[in-house]
Design a protein around this motif. Structure first.
Motif, PDB file in Angstrom:
ATOM      1  N   ASP A 109      11.433 -30.209   6.921  1.00 40.84           N
ATOM      2  CA  ASP A 109      11.972 -30.786   8.159  1.00 40.84           C
ATOM      3  C   ASP A 109      10.944 -31.710   8.806  1.00 40.84           C
ATOM      4  OD1 ASP A 109      14.202 -29.152   7.763  1.00 40.84           O
ATOM      5  OD2 ASP A 109      13.409 -27.556   9.037  1.00 40.84           O
ATOM      6  N   GLN A 165      10.848 -23.555  14.772  1.00 42.23           N
ATOM      7  CA  GLN A 165      11.922 -23.298  13.808  1.00 42.23           C
ATOM      8  C   GLN A 165      11.892 -24.250  12.612  1.00 42.23           C
ATOM      9  OE1 GLN A 165      15.742 -23.245  15.810  1.00 42.23           O
ATOM     10  NE2 GLN A 165      14.822 -22.438  17.690  1.00 42.23           N
ATOM     11  N   LYS A 184      10.883 -26.219   9.257  1.00 47.10           N
ATOM     12  CA  LYS A 184      10.233 -25.980   7.972  1.00 47.10           C
ATOM     13  C   LYS A 184       9.428 -27.217   7.569  1.00 47.10           C
ATOM     14  CE  LYS A 184      14.114 -23.068   6.528  1.00 47.10           C
ATOM     15  NZ  LYS A 184      15.226 -22.917   5.539  1.00 47.10           N
TER      16      LYS A 184
END
Length: 732
Positions: A237, A232, A234
């Motif tokens: 992140d 999940q 990116k």
């Protein structure tokens, strides 16, 4: 043995650590005094940072450092007087102290109407009022006060505290806090509570990872994100996660995360460097080669080429070094020296010599040139060829004034001049060290050589220097007016809470932001983090940032923050009882623990003076101490100073040998004395075979010297004649 090895760099030290790893191993040449580059100004430049408060006649600010009970009567007298800024400050401090003492009703008396008069802290006063009502158990008035904050200060960070308080009965308020104030400590508490009930919330984990990379337990947060929610995440992140790993020196994990971050020269370099620092040679080499392909002209690639050469066989290494020499002038000198070593190992002595000559001619101002000159100078000195040593070392003081080796070279230029019977040249060299490198270990040795009353290795323990601490706190160079006022008032926790919400630029802070962050951390007792955040400003590499850093170095507050004196009462008390110089004890504590009471080494040494538990038991039996705790600052200093006194007695009060023994143990010190002799203590230090112990000795005495020049008026005034910008206590 008193102690084991301890990490001298903190787990989380701010953005400076990123540059430390980027710049690489040349930084390790620094004697870890907490200082890197040298001041090169003349003291006349106007600093853009004004940290010293205006010379206002404040009766309140000098009371800030006193305990609440000691200042209460004086504050009450001021608070009951006529209206003024001092009166408002006194009322706020009294109310804050009373709330800490859980006396809400008495606090309200001093808070009444204060927010309209003391506008700079109006929002903070509103929080104090709500807290006072809570202490009184008046839930209705407390709720009304929290709601008033949302009405009157909806965009101020204090609103997060109101949302937290009100959200305990209405979860919608907590949602608002997370959305509006993600970096506020109250919001982090909300997130942690929600995660404890439902751990499977990646969005909340990311809020913590991005806004609180240094927080307690953040390693586990990052691990959960990587292990449970990788699909999940990116790229941005991953960059935040990598930043956190890098800050905590988990370099292999950082490399893996940076590989998934947005592709930039810096992130690409850190993939390679992260692997290399953890011994993953194959992975590191592949990453550096990818850096070269993706960013052939980036400055990080120049350093990457030298890293590649260190991981490659000689023929391949030569190709990378030649490319670095050709395309990257900043890396050329170091690359040439490495190339010379390879050529020499291959039997090409003439080519190796030509490469080294190129360093001295084409790149004479480089650190590599200084390193080569110093290596030859030491070889000549060892052979008692002092004239040749002088000739090799002297150009370092002029060509390489910013080299970490410059103060050492300048000092020995003076020593060798004295040995050649040239006293005027010797004096000039020692004065040069004091003028240009006043914070260095060699400034202390130079001051002693000039006859200053600063102590020598055989006399320093007996000195009892006057200690003058600043009466008023500095003004942080950035942050809101409320933050600056809170910090000056000694409201450390409130200032830290506000700063967490205001500090948005954590990955790339400005010089002012990083210094402020250091000050705020020191205020709440996170001394290791605070000191190192400030020290790592020395690694800024753009001209503008280095100019700002040099401006900061002209401020007394910079040096006081870099060399703080927490636990001073215990240091003075136990130093007096052990007949030890308190600045020597402070210097040793700073090196051992950065004043962190609960720090623990890999070997198990504990506390401020890093006392091994077994040694602590032995000392406690000697002094008939039945109850103690090595994590208690006073207990640790009590035991540590006893041992430091013991090592002094073992070596006839020679502080050099006592400090070396504190680090390496008496057995090693005895071997070194037998092997090298001890006719010249400065030469003895140069021959200590343990790099850690050599650096440790120099660091402890450099710390001692800095405490002396910063907090002793006599020495500060003497030094100001050579280096006006470094006069500290004399300008209070």
């Amino acid at each position: 043995m008193l102690k084991g090895r301890i990490n001298k760099i903190p787990v989380a030290v701010g953005a400076g650590l990123l540059l430390f790893a980027l710049l690489g191993s040349s930084i390790l040449a620094v004697k870890m005094t907490g200082l890197l580059d040298q001041w090169t100004g003349n003291g006349q430049t106007q600093s853009q940072f004004k940290l010293t408060p205006k010379q206002e006649k404040s009766e309140v600010l000098p009371l800030v450092s006193l305990p609440p009970q000691a200042r209460a009567s004086k504050l009450e007298a001021i608070a009951s007087g006529s209206k003024s800024l001092d009166q408002q400050r006194a009322r706020y401090l009294l109310a804050s102290d009373l709330i800490e003492q859980k006396q809400g009703e008495k606090a309200l008396k001093w808070l009444e109407g204060l927010d309209t008069e003391y506008s700079v802290l109006a929002s903070q006063i509103s929080v104090k009022r709500a807290q006072a009502y809570e202490l009184m158990g008046d839930k209705a008035k407390a709720e009304a006060a929290w709601n008033a904050i949302l009405t009157n200060h909806p965009t101020q960070p204090v609103a997060a505290e109101a949302l937290y308080a009100l959200g305990e009965s209405n979860p919608e308020y907590w949602n608002q806090a997370i959305a509006k104030f993600p970096s506020h400590p109250s919001t982090h508490e909300i997130i942690r509570q929600r995660l404890s009930k439902n751990p499977k919330q990646s969005a909340l984990l990311l809020v913590l990872a991005k806004s609180n990379p240094e927080g307690q337990g953040m390693g586990a947060i990052r691990e959960r994100l990587v292990n449970e929610f990788a699909a999940q995440l990116k790229p941005e992140d991953w960059e935040a996660i990598a930043f956190g790993y890098w800050e905590t020196m988990e370099y292999e994990r950082a490399a893996q995360a940076y590989a998934k971050a947005p592709r930039t020269p810096l992130t690409a370099y850190r993939v390679g460097r992260g692997y290399q620092l953890r011994g993953k040679r194959i992975e590191a080499k592949a990453a550096y080669q990818q850096l070269l392909r993706d960013f052939p002209d980036a400055k990080e690639t120049g350093l990457g080429l030298r890293r590649l050469a260190s991981l490659s066989k000689s023929d391949e290494a030569m190709q990378y070094l030649d490319l670095a020499i050709k395309k990257f002038p900043d890396e050329a000198a170091e690359a040439l020296l490495t190339k010379a070593n390879i050529l020499e190992a291959k039997g090409s002595a003439t080519s190796a010599s030509d490469a080294r000559k190129s360093v001295l001619t084409q790149y004479k101002t480089s650190d590599a040139a200084a390193e080569y000159r110093w290596k030859i100078a030491k070889t000549m000195a060892a052979a008692r060829k002092y004239k040749e040593a002088w000739q090799w070392a002297q150009p370092i003081t002029t060509n390489n004034p910013d080299s970490p080796l410059a103060p050492e070279a300048a000092f020995w230029v003076g020593r060798w001049a004295a040995q050649m019977g040239r006293p005027k040249d010797a004096t000039a060299a020692f004065e040069h060290v004091l003028a240009h490198y006043p914070e260095s270990f060699y400034a202390w040795r130079s001051a002693h050589s000039l006859g200053w009353n600063v102590g020598d290795f055989t006399t320093v323990r007996d000195l009892k220097p006057e200690i003058v601490s600043p009466q008023v706190r500095p003004t942080p160079p950035t942050g809101s007016a409320a933050l600056k006022e809170l910090y000056q008032l000694g409201q450390n926790q409130s200032a830290w809470t506000l700063w967490q919400a205001e500090f948005k630029n954590r990955l790339k802070p400005t010089v002012a932001e990083q210094f402020t962050d250091g000050l705020i951390n020191l205020g709440i007792g996170r001394h290791q983090i605070g000191i190192n955040k400030i020290w790592y400003l020395s690694l800024r590499d753009t001209p503008e940032e280095r100019s700002q850093w040099k401006d900061l170095r002209q401020e007394p507050a910079y040096w006081q923050a870099l060399f703080p004196l927490p636990f001073l009462e215990s240091i003075i008390s136990w130093s007096g009882q052990r007949q030890l110089n308190p600045f020597l004890v402070a210097g040793l504590i700073r090196q051992e623990s950065r004043f962190e009471p609960k720090i623990r080494s890999v070997a198990g040494a504990k506390g401020l003076m890093q006392v091994m538990p077994g040694t602590g038991t032995w000392i406690a039996e000697k002094i008939q101490l039945k109850d103690y705790n090595l994590e208690n600052p006073d207990d640790n200093i009590k035991l540590g100073t006893w041992y430091l006194d013991h090592t002094h007695q073992e070596y006839s009060n020679n502080s050099l040998l006592a400090v070396a023994s504190y680090n390496a143990g008496p057995g090693n010190v005895s071997k070194w004395i037998s092997k090298y002799g001890f006719n010249d203590p400065d030469a003895f230090i140069e021959m200590i075979p343990f790099g850690e112990t050599k650096g440790y000795v120099e660091s402890v005495f450099a710390n001692y010297w800095n405490y002396l020049r910063i907090y002793n008026p006599e020495i500060a005034q003497s030094l100001a004649k050579y280096s006006p910008a470094q006069s500290v206590v004399s300008r209070q």
